[in-house]
Motif scaffolding. Structure first.
Motif, PDB file in Angstrom:
ATOM      1  N   LYS A  97       2.458  -1.375   3.740  1.00 48.19           N
ATOM      2  CA  LYS A  97       1.217  -1.240   2.984  1.00 48.19           C
ATOM      3  C   LYS A  97       0.436  -0.004   3.397  1.00 48.19           C
ATOM      4  N   ASP A  98       0.491   0.344   4.700  1.00 46.16           N
ATOM      5  CA  ASP A  98      -0.219   1.521   5.171  1.00 46.16           C
ATOM      6  C   ASP A  98       0.445   2.802   4.665  1.00 46.16           C
ATOM      7  N   ASP A 101      -0.153   3.216   0.842  1.00 48.55           N
ATOM      8  CA  ASP A 101      -1.486   3.728   0.506  1.00 48.55           C
ATOM      9  C   ASP A 101      -1.582   5.225   0.779  1.00 48.55           C
ATOM     10  N   PHE A 104       0.329   7.059  -1.960  1.00 47.54           N
ATOM     11  CA  PHE A 104      -0.400   7.066  -3.219  1.00 47.54           C
ATOM     12  C   PHE A 104      -1.535   8.088  -3.187  1.00 47.54           C
ATOM     13  N   ALA A 105      -2.256   8.171  -2.066  1.00 50.42           N
ATOM     14  CA  ALA A 105      -3.373   9.104  -1.963  1.00 50.42           C
ATOM     15  C   ALA A 105      -2.888  10.553  -2.057  1.00 50.42           C
ATOM     16  N   GLU A 108      -1.508  11.052  -6.093  1.00 44.64           N
ATOM     17  CA  GLU A 108      -2.298  10.777  -7.290  1.00 44.64           C
ATOM     18  C   GLU A 108      -2.991  12.009  -7.867  1.00 44.64           C
ATOM     19  N   ARG A 120      -0.688   2.224  -9.417  1.00 45.43           N
ATOM     20  CA  ARG A 120      -1.526   1.407  -8.551  1.00 45.43           C
ATOM     21  C   ARG A 120      -1.327  -0.073  -8.865  1.00 45.43           C
ATOM     22  N   LEU A 123       1.877  -1.305  -7.205  1.00 44.30           N
ATOM     23  CA  LEU A 123       1.699  -1.488  -5.760  1.00 44.30           C
ATOM     24  C   LEU A 123       0.935  -2.780  -5.455  1.00 44.30           C
ATOM     25  N   ASP A 124      -0.176  -2.959  -6.114  1.00 45.21           N
ATOM     26  CA  ASP A 124      -1.046  -4.101  -5.790  1.00 45.21           C
ATOM     27  C   ASP A 124      -0.487  -5.433  -6.269  1.00 45.21           C
ATOM     28  N   ILE A 128       3.172  -4.430  -2.505  1.00 41.48           N
ATOM     29  CA  ILE A 128       2.463  -4.753  -1.257  1.00 41.48           C
ATOM     30  C   ILE A 128       2.491  -6.248  -0.951  1.00 41.48           C
ATOM     31  N   GLY A 132       4.363  -5.725   2.210  1.00 44.78           N
ATOM     32  CA  GLY A 132       3.199  -5.175   2.899  1.00 44.78           C
ATOM     33  C   GLY A 132       3.215  -5.266   4.402  1.00 44.78           C
TER      34      GLY A 132
END
Length: 513
Positions: A97-98, A101, A104-105, A108, A120, A123-124, A128, A132
């Protein structure tokens, strides 16, 4: 993961991969060509597959012992070989999960808004919750396959069935990118190796017939008639039509400038860079937009809008206009997107150039055009091969030659004396019977020549310019075989065959040339 790289100094390719805790480069003498890259890629995939299974033998594959690490003894190298026989995982890596993220950052910023939303969501909603709390370096190929199998059992939204293969592949795509990026940064083998996407069904293309289009345009409520006309005869996507603004309508040049779209109820960029295009208006579309301008031209910046001047809500359109209209006309239900497919098939059936059609639709090449729409062209043009049939009937004839045969002087000189005498007798007989006036076959005095000069009149004692032979006459109803049996071999047959012999083929059409 390994890669195929190019040695700039020689222009050759080499393999770059990891094995036994070290990075290895195996050089080849193959030039950097697409074919050689394809060959090496297959070899690399086989090597990495054997490494994952613990069956890879470096010395057997490359014909030399595995080089030891610098400052490493042979016993240490052997222990590394034993470790390489186990599934390649890495301890001490961040949680999935880390790392997801962080990935993705970083990515994007290069994505369109709609793509960011879908990634997103994957992932959510799926990735994850499943991976995750696992270390990204501990995820194995078995874990990935088990996750994909679990997706196949998830019920689809607004349907009694499960997720489609297309949807499953879209969820697996960010997982593949995350694991590959982690493996590259943290130096372990990706668990996504050799996992291919699920096969997807071919696009469901069900264009409307011209009769159905006519029914829809004459039956739809008046405030949506212009909207349907534009969609049926421009091939614009749903979001492109809903996001169309008056500033992109060029009535003077009769062009629709496709620059924006409505995606997920918000203004957004177009689907692809190739979607930015200028669509030519037909008379029907031009008249429809002129009429629409009188209705919404001063109300809103959008061409098609509701009473508040806002863009059309697609779900509201489907529920209140599209579906009831098809039910009323007893037309089998299909997606409104089929109006775009209808425009493409009508253009193809009308004989428009495929390159022009692809530009109108926003495709960068004709590949998709032929793959998706070409099977509908025969239905609209009645049958395949009809254009070739018309061409052949207009220009090609296999009927036998009839009438008089004309021989040039140099051809007559090449015949034996007996045949020349027979030919002169036949010519005299033909002239006596007034079968043909030879003067009609030669250039008349004063007639213009090719270079614009007048041709002189032939002298009285001048030799005949060319010889006229009567065509062999055949009894009505008699076949060629009966004629030969009755008269024997006709000397004129060889002459006629020589004159009718087709000219030699050009070199590029000869067999084996």
């Amino acid at each position: 993961m390994g890669s195929i790289r190019r040695l700039d100094s020689k222009g050759t390719l080499f393999l770059d991969f990891r094995y036994a805790g070290q990075r290895l480069r195996e050089y080849t003498a193959l030039a950097d060509t697409p074919m050689n890259r394809k060959r090496l890629q297959k070899a690399l995939e086989r090597i990495e597959g054997e490494i994952a299974l613990g069956t890879f033998d470096y010395e057997k594959t490359f014909g030399k012992p595995l080089p030891a690490k610098s400052g490493q003894t042979d016993s240490e190298a052997s222990s590394n070989d034993a470790e390489a026989a186990q599934p390649t995982t890495r301890s001490g890596t961040p949680l999935f999960k880390d790392f997801a993220d962080m990935w993705f950052a970083e990515c994007e910023v290069s994505w369109r808004r709609s793509y960011r939303v879908t990634q997103r969501g994957s992932l959510d909603q799926y990735l994850i919750p499943y991976f995750g709390d696992k270390e990204v370096g501990h995820i194995t190929k078995a874990d990935v396959l088990a996750f994909r199998a679990s997706l196949a059992k998830v019920p689809a939204r607004k349907s009694l069935s499960t997720l489609s293969n297309r949807r499953i592949n879209s969820v697996m795509k960010p997982l593949r990118q995350i694991l590959n990026e982690a493996a590259d940064r943290l130096e372990f083998t990706s668990a996504f190796r050799n996992i291919k996407p699920l096969k997807m069904k071919r696009s469901d293309v069900m264009p409307f017939t011209l009769e159905e289009v006519q029914q829809i345009l004459t039956t739809v409520r008046a405030d949506f008639r212009n909207y349907f006309t534009v969609r049926f005869f421009t091939g614009m996507r749903t979001g492109e039509v809903h996001g169309l603004k008056w500033k992109y309508i060029d009535f003077e040049r009769r062009l629709i400038l496709v620059r924006e779209a409505i995606v997920m109820k918000e203004e957004d960029e177009l689907k692809t860079d190739g979607s930015v295009r200028d669509i030519q208006m037909t008379d029907l579309v031009f008249d429809a937009l002129q009429a629409q301008f009188k209705v919404t031209g001063k109300l809103s910046e959008f061409v098609f809008c509701n009473r508040k001047g806002e863009p059309i809500d697609n779900q509201n359109f489907l529920n209140r206009v599209w579906s009831p209209l098809l039910r009323h006309l007893n037309i089998p239900h299909r997606r409104a997107y089929q109006m775009r497919h209808t425009a493409a098939t009508l253009w193809l059936a009308a004989g428009e150039a495929p390159e022009w059609i692809a530009r109108q639709l926003g495709h960068t090449s004709t590949e998709m055009l032929f793959r998706v729409y070409s099977r509908y062209v025969p239905n609209l043009t009645r049958r395949d091969g009809s254009a070739m049939e018309r061409l052949l009937k207009q220009h090609i004839s296999v009927a036998p030659v009839q009438g008089l045969v004309v021989r040039l002087p140099e051809e007559a000189a090449m015949l034996p004396a007996a045949q020349q005498a027979g030919a002169h007798a036949a010519s005299a007989e033909s002239a006596a019977s007034d079968a043909l006036d030879p003067s009609a076959l030669v250039s008349q005095p004063g007639a213009p020549l090719q270079d614009g000069q007048a041709s002189p009149a032939p002298a009285a004692n001048e030799a005949q310019a060319f010889e006229v032979l009567p065509a062999p006459r055949r009894r009505k109803g008699a076949s060629s075989a009966e004629s030969r049996n009755r008269t024997g071999t006709d000397p004129g047959d060889a002459e006629l065959a020589a004159l009718l012999r087709p000219p030699p083929l050009p070199p590029f059409l000869r067999h084996g040339s």
